[in-house]
Design a protein around this motif. Sequence first.
Motif, PDB file in Angstrom:
ATOM      1  N   LEU A 772       0.799  -1.222   0.000  1.00 23.90           N
ATOM      2  CA  LEU A 772       0.000   0.000   0.000  1.00 23.90           C
ATOM      3  C   LEU A 772       0.839   1.283   0.000  1.00 23.90           C
ATOM      4  O   LEU A 772       0.264   2.366   0.046  1.00 23.90           O
ATOM      5  N   GLU A 773       2.143   1.162  -0.041  1.00 19.81           N
ATOM      6  CA  GLU A 773       2.964   2.368   0.089  1.00 19.81           C
ATOM      7  C   GLU A 773       2.688   3.343  -1.048  1.00 19.81           C
ATOM      8  O   GLU A 773       2.493   4.540  -0.832  1.00 19.81           O
ATOM      9  N   ASP A 774       2.672   2.831  -2.281  1.00 22.36           N
ATOM     10  CA  ASP A 774       2.423   3.734  -3.412  1.00 22.36           C
ATOM     11  C   ASP A 774       1.009   4.323  -3.343  1.00 22.36           C
ATOM     12  O   ASP A 774       0.791   5.475  -3.715  1.00 22.36           O
ATOM     13  N   THR A 775       0.104   3.490  -2.882  1.00 24.58           N
ATOM     14  CA  THR A 775      -1.280   3.987  -2.808  1.00 24.58           C
ATOM     15  C   THR A 775      -1.443   5.045  -1.718  1.00 24.58           C
ATOM     16  O   THR A 775      -2.078   6.085  -1.923  1.00 24.58           O
ATOM     17  N   LEU A 776      -0.846   4.813  -0.544  1.00 26.61           N
ATOM     18  CA  LEU A 776      -1.005   5.753   0.573  1.00 26.61           C
ATOM     19  C   LEU A 776      -0.330   7.086   0.292  1.00 26.61           C
ATOM     20  O   LEU A 776      -0.648   8.083   0.943  1.00 26.61           O
ATOM     21  N   CYS A 777       0.585   7.081  -0.664  1.00 29.86           N
ATOM     22  CA  CYS A 777       1.223   8.352  -1.032  1.00 29.86           C
ATOM     23  C   CYS A 777       0.207   9.313  -1.656  1.00 29.86           C
ATOM     24  O   CYS A 777       0.426  10.530  -1.671  1.00 29.86           O
ATOM     25  N   GLN A 778      -0.880   8.763  -2.210  1.00 23.56           N
ATOM     26  CA  GLN A 778      -1.902   9.604  -2.851  1.00 23.56           C
ATOM     27  C   GLN A 778      -2.934  10.140  -1.854  1.00 23.56           C
ATOM     28  O   GLN A 778      -3.839  10.897  -2.222  1.00 23.56           O
ATOM     29  N   PHE A 779      -2.826   9.699  -0.593  1.00 21.52           N
ATOM     30  CA  PHE A 779      -3.767  10.137   0.452  1.00 21.52           C
ATOM     31  C   PHE A 779      -3.229  11.367   1.170  1.00 21.52           C
ATOM     32  O   PHE A 779      -1.993  11.499   1.285  1.00 21.52           O
ATOM     33  N   PRO A 780      -4.071  12.293   1.715  1.00 24.67           N
ATOM     34  CA  PRO A 780      -5.548  12.226   1.632  1.00 24.67           C
ATOM     35  C   PRO A 780      -6.041  12.429   0.202  1.00 24.67           C
ATOM     36  O   PRO A 780      -5.514  13.274  -0.515  1.00 24.67           O
TER      37      PRO A 780
END
Length: 856
Positions: A772-780
């Motif tokens: 999820l690291e790449d995905t969590l970079c787009q959060f919030p």
Amino acid sequence: KMSVPDYMQCAEDHQTLLVVVQPIGIVPEESFFRIYKRISAVSQVNVRDSQRVLYIRYRHHYPPENNEWGDFQTHRKVVGLITITECSSAKEWPQTFEKFHLQKEMYGSTLYDSRLFVFGLQGEIAEQPRTDVAFYPSYDECETVEKRIEDFIESLFIVLESKRLDRATDKSGDKIPLLCVPFEKKDFVGLDTDSRHYKKRCQGRMRKHVGDLCLQAGMLQDSLVHYHMAVELLRSVNDFLWLGAALEGLCSASVIYHYPGGTGGKVGSRRAQGGSLSAEAGNRHRPGKDGISVLFCALTSNGINADTSAEIGRAKNCLSPEDIIEKYKEAISYYGKYKNAGVIELEACVKAVRVLAMQKRSMEASEFLQNAVYINLRQLSEEEKIQRYSILSELYERIGFHRKSAFFKRIAAMQCAAPSIPEPGWRACYKLLLETLPGYSLSLDPQDFSKGTHRGWAAVQMRLLHELVYASRRMGNPALCVRHLSFLLQTMLDFLSDQEKKDVTQSLESYTAKCPGTMEVITLPDGLKLPPVPFTKLPIVKSVKLLNLPTSLRPHKMKSLLGQNVSTKSPFIYSPIIAHSRGEERNKKIDFQWVQGDVCEVQLMVYNPMPFELRVENMGLLTTGVEFESLPAALSLPAESGLYPVTLVGVPQTTGQITVNGYHTSVFGVFSDCLLDSLPGVKTSGCTVEVIPALPRLQISTSLPRSAHTLQPSSGDEISTNVSVQLYNGETQQLIIKLENIGTEPLEKLEVTAKTVNTKEKLYGDFLSWNLEDTLCQFPLKPGKIATFVVNIKVKLDFSCQENLLQDLSDDGISVSGLPLSSPFRQVVKPRVETKPLNPQESSKVGDFSHVKVGE
């Protein structure tokens, strides 16, 4: 013939002295009645050195022809004249004084004394002392008016007492004159005046006349004696008209004895017989030191003014309450023999009714009133008819015949707008119609008709409401027309025929085109307030139900999928006492929540009672507790439809407790606010719900095709979908998941867990892995943005020691389902999900959600 009846006559008026107060020249009406009010306040004067009381009856208008009946009944005789005038200069004074003398000549044959009140004249003329004239600088500077009136009444008493003594003295050898009423004079021409029959007639009439004078002079016992003697004499010669007058005099004297407070309806307006004033009051009534006072002292020194009555003698000659009514009946029957005595007969009926009202004998009183209705008088003017019917109405009201009272008042109202009147009085007509409402059990408050049973005759009530509408229209008040028509349609709907419903609604639409109906209170000039009339029957609402949000938008309490329960637990307290309240069902809180900013729905089951299609415009919700934007709807309900579901929607703008109190409509041009509290038949399971803060909204799509069947049934607390993939052992495939923020709140965190499905107790390996690291970079993740993450699916099975495993695998297959996504950071709010429609080209995308927990 006496032409003008006095409907305000009562038995105690027989002991009053009649004084007429009139203006001379040009006197402002307001100023005249200002002085008239002060003069008429001096209505009782205690004779000094005596227990006798003089009663004065004031009139500002009195027809001269009625004055000619003064010998028949002395209380009809004008004995005093008070004139009011304005005079600004000495040049005008001779002409003013001449007018005063001309006015006296109108009642000259009966007057005892007169007075002239002059306002505005100052100087030498005003300073000269005069008995019959009083000068005042202005209407504000006239402090001695009451004192002058008291002196004037004392002078009337002197003349009255002299006449009484003169008539009562038995003068042997002198012929007693024959008293006559105007229409009798021609009948006695040429009669033998020496016959015994004629003499008895003269004696009887004179005895009756002396009884009247005694009654006016405050000598009640003497009057009773004279009336009894007159009855015997007149009965012996069949002098029926005067016999009726003697009997009525006997009744009046007995009524005064039994009812010292009076029968005219003004409680406490009269002093009891024998009552005396205080020493100060007695001094106020002393006359001035002039010629009249000398004569007055001479009379009192001889004891002439003393009332010789005693309780024993009074009770002996006085009629009992029952006998009073019998004598009234007898007197009225004698009056009925003479067509010229119609006014006398009518007034006697009215007096008897007032006495019977005091005795609480309503049925007998109604018989006298019924007789009064049919007494034939001359052709009355419209104004006289209005007065007659109004008084009849008041008398019926007094004896408790409310509907009969309303009937005559309604006739009086119609008379105000008779075709023969050049300028019909529609305002007076409308006012009288309003006064008839209680008699017909009709109230203009629609709340009085929401309690169930209907009171009164609906047909008459509808007729009366139509008359109110018509009078309102002729008054030029369309708002009143709309209010009364609305009331008619709302309260009388069950009694209207189909054609009447159409007619009333057409009339209402024509009025509301000019003046729409509102929920404002209409205040009439006399202070009466007409409450608004909400159309709770157009349409009729049978039930109200608050709906939960769609499944994809419902919030749920967040449970951590990692094993942490973030919801706070509250203590459970058991109590066997259950509190019951009247509006418990309506006010109890509902177990689901609405969300700020989301469209919420309330379902109503409605019924159209009209025989035609009902168009309801601008129908929306009425709420309290939370700022709420109601989205109005327009309905078209078929004629006499059965229960028809109607969904009203709105958007809560803030958080907190919101209560649905009712709904608003616009029907036939009338705007209505219909509250549920005024609809007793409405069923509801609660109208209060909690509105929670706005939540994020997430749409998920995947790269895998949707599964044809569900491997795991939904628990109902989550949104799930199933995708399928078929792999060989050792094969790997990527699952790409797109996360799109389609709401207005940012997505801050993401949590992903995997759960292995056990089938037939066969445990398979771990197939799923992700980073999820790449995905969590787009959060919030801000509104409108899309984030992706990849799930690797790898099949790795151990076939050793597994008999028939290949067969089982071929039977069951292996599927991955319900990829749960959640964010444990929001503890209180409930998640919402919504399906975003897919384009046909995006058939591989799944527009459903797995279990999602999101937050701020």
